[in-house]
Design a protein around this motif. Structure first.
Motif, short mmCIF file in Angstrom:
data_model
loop_
_atom_site.label_atom_id
_atom_site.label_comp_id
_atom_site.label_asym_id
_atom_site.label_seq_id
_atom_site.Cartn_x
_atom_site.Cartn_y
_atom_site.Cartn_z
N SER A 223 33.94 62.60 46.35
CA SER A 223 34.65 61.67 45.40
C SER A 223 36.02 61.83 45.15
CB SER A 223 33.94 62.30 43.81
OG SER A 223 34.33 63.49 43.79
N GLY A 224 36.63 62.98 46.09
CA GLY A 224 38.17 63.47 46.07
C GLY A 224 38.87 62.24 46.56
N LEU A 225 38.30 61.71 47.86
CA LEU A 225 39.08 60.69 48.31
C LEU A 225 39.53 59.61 47.50
CD1 LEU A 225 40.29 59.68 51.16
CD2 LEU A 225 38.26 58.79 51.72
N ALA A 226 38.65 59.45 46.47
CA ALA A 226 38.80 58.21 45.66
C ALA A 226 39.96 58.10 44.50
CB ALA A 226 37.62 57.87 44.87
N LEU A 227 40.57 59.47 44.61
CA LEU A 227 41.55 59.74 43.59
C LEU A 227 42.68 58.80 43.76
CD1 LEU A 227 41.88 63.71 43.75
CD2 LEU A 227 41.30 62.20 41.91
N GLY A 228 43.06 58.47 44.96
CA GLY A 228 44.25 57.63 45.26
C GLY A 228 43.96 56.04 44.95
N LEU A 229 42.81 55.64 44.92
CA LEU A 229 42.57 54.08 45.08
C LEU A 229 42.72 53.52 43.80
CD1 LEU A 229 39.18 54.31 47.10
CD2 LEU A 229 41.43 54.56 47.74
N PRO A 230 42.61 53.99 42.53
CA PRO A 230 43.02 53.05 41.57
C PRO A 230 44.69 52.84 41.46
CG PRO A 230 41.66 54.94 40.86
CD PRO A 230 41.94 55.22 42.36
N GLU A 231 45.42 53.75 42.13
CA GLU A 231 47.01 53.43 42.22
C GLU A 231 46.93 52.40 43.15
OE1 GLU A 231 48.77 54.64 39.84
OE2 GLU A 231 50.55 53.68 40.72
N ASN A 232 46.47 52.48 44.23
CA ASN A 232 46.47 51.27 45.37
C ASN A 232 46.51 49.93 44.64
OD1 ASN A 232 46.88 53.06 47.30
ND2 ASN A 232 45.02 52.95 48.19
N PHE A 233 45.29 49.92 43.93
CA PHE A 233 45.19 48.45 43.25
C PHE A 233 46.10 48.34 42.23
CE2 PHE A 233 40.66 49.70 44.56
CZ PHE A 233 40.57 48.81 45.47
N ARG A 234 46.62 49.28 41.40
CA ARG A 234 47.60 48.99 40.52
C ARG A 234 49.03 48.47 41.15
NH1 ARG A 234 46.55 53.49 37.77
NH2 ARG A 234 44.89 52.95 36.58
N ARG A 235 49.39 49.00 42.33
CA ARG A 235 50.50 48.89 43.18
C ARG A 235 50.47 47.48 43.51
NH1 ARG A 235 49.73 52.80 46.84
NH2 ARG A 235 50.42 54.68 45.41
N ALA A 236 49.15 47.02 43.90
CA ALA A 236 49.07 45.46 44.35
C ALA A 236 48.83 44.56 43.09
CB ALA A 236 47.80 45.39 45.19
N GLY A 237 49.07 45.15 41.90
CA GLY A 237 49.04 44.36 40.59
C GLY A 237 47.81 43.77 40.38
N LEU A 238 46.71 44.48 41.08
CA LEU A 238 45.20 44.09 40.58
C LEU A 238 44.50 44.56 39.75
CD1 LEU A 238 44.18 43.79 44.47
CD2 LEU A 238 44.56 42.02 42.90
N LEU A 239 45.20 45.87 38.99
CA LEU A 239 44.55 46.81 37.90
C LEU A 239 45.54 46.94 36.84
CD1 LEU A 239 42.26 48.42 37.57
CD2 LEU A 239 43.16 50.49 38.56
N SER A 240 45.30 46.76 35.62
CA SER A 240 46.00 46.98 34.68
C SER A 240 46.20 48.57 34.35
CB SER A 240 45.77 46.30 33.29
OG SER A 240 44.51 46.82 32.60
N ALA A 241 47.24 48.58 33.44
CA ALA A 241 47.61 49.99 33.29
C ALA A 241 46.90 50.62 32.08
CB ALA A 241 49.02 50.33 32.70
N GLN A 242 45.70 49.68 31.39
CA GLN A 242 44.76 49.96 30.37
C GLN A 242 44.20 51.22 30.86
OE1 GLN A 242 42.85 46.61 28.98
NE2 GLN A 242 44.36 46.35 27.43
N ALA A 243 43.64 52.00 29.83
CA ALA A 243 42.79 53.15 29.91
C ALA A 243 41.41 52.41 30.12
CB ALA A 243 42.82 53.79 28.71
N ALA A 244 40.72 52.72 30.92
CA ALA A 244 39.37 52.60 31.16
C ALA A 244 38.29 53.48 30.49
CB ALA A 244 38.90 52.41 32.68
N GLY A 245 36.81 53.19 30.35
CA GLY A 245 36.31 54.27 29.87
C GLY A 245 36.08 54.08 28.28
N VAL A 246 36.62 52.86 27.77
CA VAL A 246 36.49 52.87 26.24
C VAL A 246 34.83 51.98 26.05
CG1 VAL A 246 37.29 52.01 24.14
CG2 VAL A 246 38.73 52.67 26.14
N LEU A 247 34.05 52.60 25.45
CA LEU A 247 32.82 52.35 25.25
C LEU A 247 32.84 51.69 23.52
CD1 LEU A 247 30.23 54.76 26.55
CD2 LEU A 247 31.39 52.92 27.69
N PRO A 248 32.00 50.52 23.68
CA PRO A 248 31.85 50.23 22.14
C PRO A 248 31.21 51.15 21.11
CG PRO A 248 30.10 49.40 23.46
CD PRO A 248 30.91 50.00 24.35
N LYS A 249 31.51 51.01 19.96
CA LYS A 249 30.91 52.04 18.89
C LYS A 249 29.36 51.84 19.04
CE LYS A 249 34.44 54.17 17.09
NZ LYS A 249 34.81 55.83 17.47
N PHE A 250 28.47 52.87 18.84
CA PHE A 250 27.23 52.47 18.84
C PHE A 250 26.71 52.96 17.15
CE2 PHE A 250 27.74 52.88 23.26
CZ PHE A 250 26.71 51.93 23.77
#
Ligand code: ADP
Length: 429
Positions: A223-250
């Motif tokens: 899983s460590g090798l994946a650390l840098g991948l989100p930033e690649n997509f962000r640099r390419a303008g494909l990923l927003s700066a928004q936080a992920a992992g926000v679930l709806p209220k249950f």
């Protein structure tokens, strides 16, 4: 979908999902190769969790190709093959055969192999994998029942599994950063190297490797090798700066099902057992009383409300040994897992929508019984254990904890972290 991943086991999938989510990619884990109609919403990354680590190589290859097919149909821009940070495999596979099959299917000539996970003390130097301060072959992995690792030199281990040539991108190159790594990748490709093991001692190395591999169609690693991948997509303008992992209220009732007998789960059960909202499952009663599960549900029904209920089979080693002597080790495990699955179904039928499950096998039994196809990853409760939201109807908040994870107050803390929707009592019991 930006990243399509294939993981060779379930906890590996959630580990990778957690890493990607923490770095801003909305991530869904699918339990096995899905039916075509699974809706992953607007996920940036999708991880298909297989159980292909220790099966025959040919089966691992065919399952991985089926997963790749599904991910490619979803339009993934880059693919990731996730395996264990201790490179769990035999000379017959499955890491090499699966990686080469994925390269063939994607019509690619090159990928990297980097299981390093410095946070968990898995580092690679000159192609040698270290676990803490000893070589892989000196670690407890040499005694692993299915995939004993007796050779620490990953280039040699992987070459035995591969048809194509295996090479190395060594520490001195990695230390110089992503441009240097990219230069060596180009040279290795011309030399006909198909898979390069990459040294990594720190997260900074992993970030540099990730950046250097932005244009590779396939990456393989822990899983460590994946650390840098989100930033690649962000640099390419494909990923927003928004936080992920926000679930709806249950809304809906809350319950804990504990089938792990690990030391951590024993402490967590003891900590939660203060009032009368707990029920202990006796494996012998499960065998002798066909109405045992119905009795658990009968007990639970009037207690579902503001506070979570706790149902557990968690026991100390002496009690477990007694049950195993009476019923047989496998039988007692199956009896309890089947019961936990039935209880989970019953609880959901009674309006439970927030569920914590303790134990890897127990979690597997519960998600199977509930017919869950996939999970969207949410906020982390304790290291390595996020809240998740199930896909499909009704949506459930699930925290699936492998036995030894989590602090002593994990159960109650989980529900506090999740919060509840205002219409908490809107689901009739
Ligand atoms: P962990 O993540 O701690 O390994 P698992 O759920 O994977 O937890 O495994 C625990 C196993 O022990 C399961 O097969 C479960 O059914 C079994 N088990 C649970 N409670 C008892 C018990 N009281 N006696 C014997 N076996 C038990």
């Amino acid at each position: 979908m930006l990243l399509g991943c294939i993981a060779d086991d379930f906890t590996g999938a959630t580990d990778l999902a957690n890493t990607l989510t923490r770095r801003g990619m909305a991530t869904v884990v699918l339990l096995g190769v899905p039916h075509e109609d699974v809706d992953v919403g607007d996920a940036d990354a999708v991880i298909i969790a297989l159980k292909s680590r220790s099966i025959a190589a040919a089966h691992a290859v065919s399952q991985s190709l089926a997963a790749l097919d599904w991910l490619a149909c979803g339009g993934a821009r880059q693919h990731y093959f996730k395996y264990c940070s201790t490179f769990d495999s035999t000379d017959a596979g499955n890491i090499g055969p699966v990686a080469e099959a994925l390269l063939d299917a994607l019509k690619q000539d090159f990928t990297v192999a980097c299981p390093a996970f410095p946070t968990n003390k898995r580092t690679i130097y000159q192609g040698h994998l270290f676990v803490g301060d000893v070589l892989l072959s000196e670690s407890s992995m040499r005694h692993h029942p299915l995939t004993p690792m007796t050779d620490p030199l990953l280039t040699r281990v992987l070459q035995r599994q591969c048809k194509g040539r295996v090479g190395l991108i060594a520490y001195d190159v990695v230390e110089r950063g992503s441009a240097a790594i990219r230069g060596v990748v180009a040279r290795l490709r011309t030399d006909g190297v198909r898979i390069a093991v990459v040294d990594a001692l720190t997260d900074a190395h992993l970030l540099a490797i990730g950046e250097a591999c932005a244009d590779l169609k396939l990456l393989t690693g822990g899983s460590g090798l994946a650390l840098g991948l989100p930033e690649n997509f962000r640099r390419a303008g494909l990923l927003s700066a928004q936080a992920a992992g926000v679930l709806p209220k249950f809304s809906g009732h809350a319950a804990v099902l504990a089938g792990s007998c690990s030391a951590a789960t024993q402490r967590q059960v003891a900590k939660m057992k203060t009032g009368s909202n707990w029920f202990e499952i006796d494996p012998i009663a499960l065998r002798e009383d066909r109405a045992a599960v119905a009795k658990v549900l009968q007990w639970a029904r009037p207690r579902l409300g503001k506070e979570p209920v706790l149902i557990y089979s968690t026991a100390d080693p002496a009690t477990v040994e007694k049950a195993q002597a009476a019923l047989g080790r496998e039988r007692v495990g199956h009896l309890i897992e089947a019961a936990m699955g039935e209880i989970a179904k019953g609880l959901v039928g009674m309006g439970v929508r927030r569920l914590v499950v303790a134990g890897g096998e127990t979690s597997g039994a519960v998600v199977t019984a509930l017919g869950i196809d996939g999970l969207r990853i949410g906020e982390e409760i304790d290291p390595g254990v996020p809240w998740t939201a199930s896909l499909g109807e009704p949506p459930l908040a699930l925290a699936l904890k492998s036995g030894n994870f989590g602090a002593d107050d994990f159960f109650l803390k989980s529900f506090e972290k999740l919060g509840t929707a205002d219409e908490f009592f809107s689901i009739p019991p």
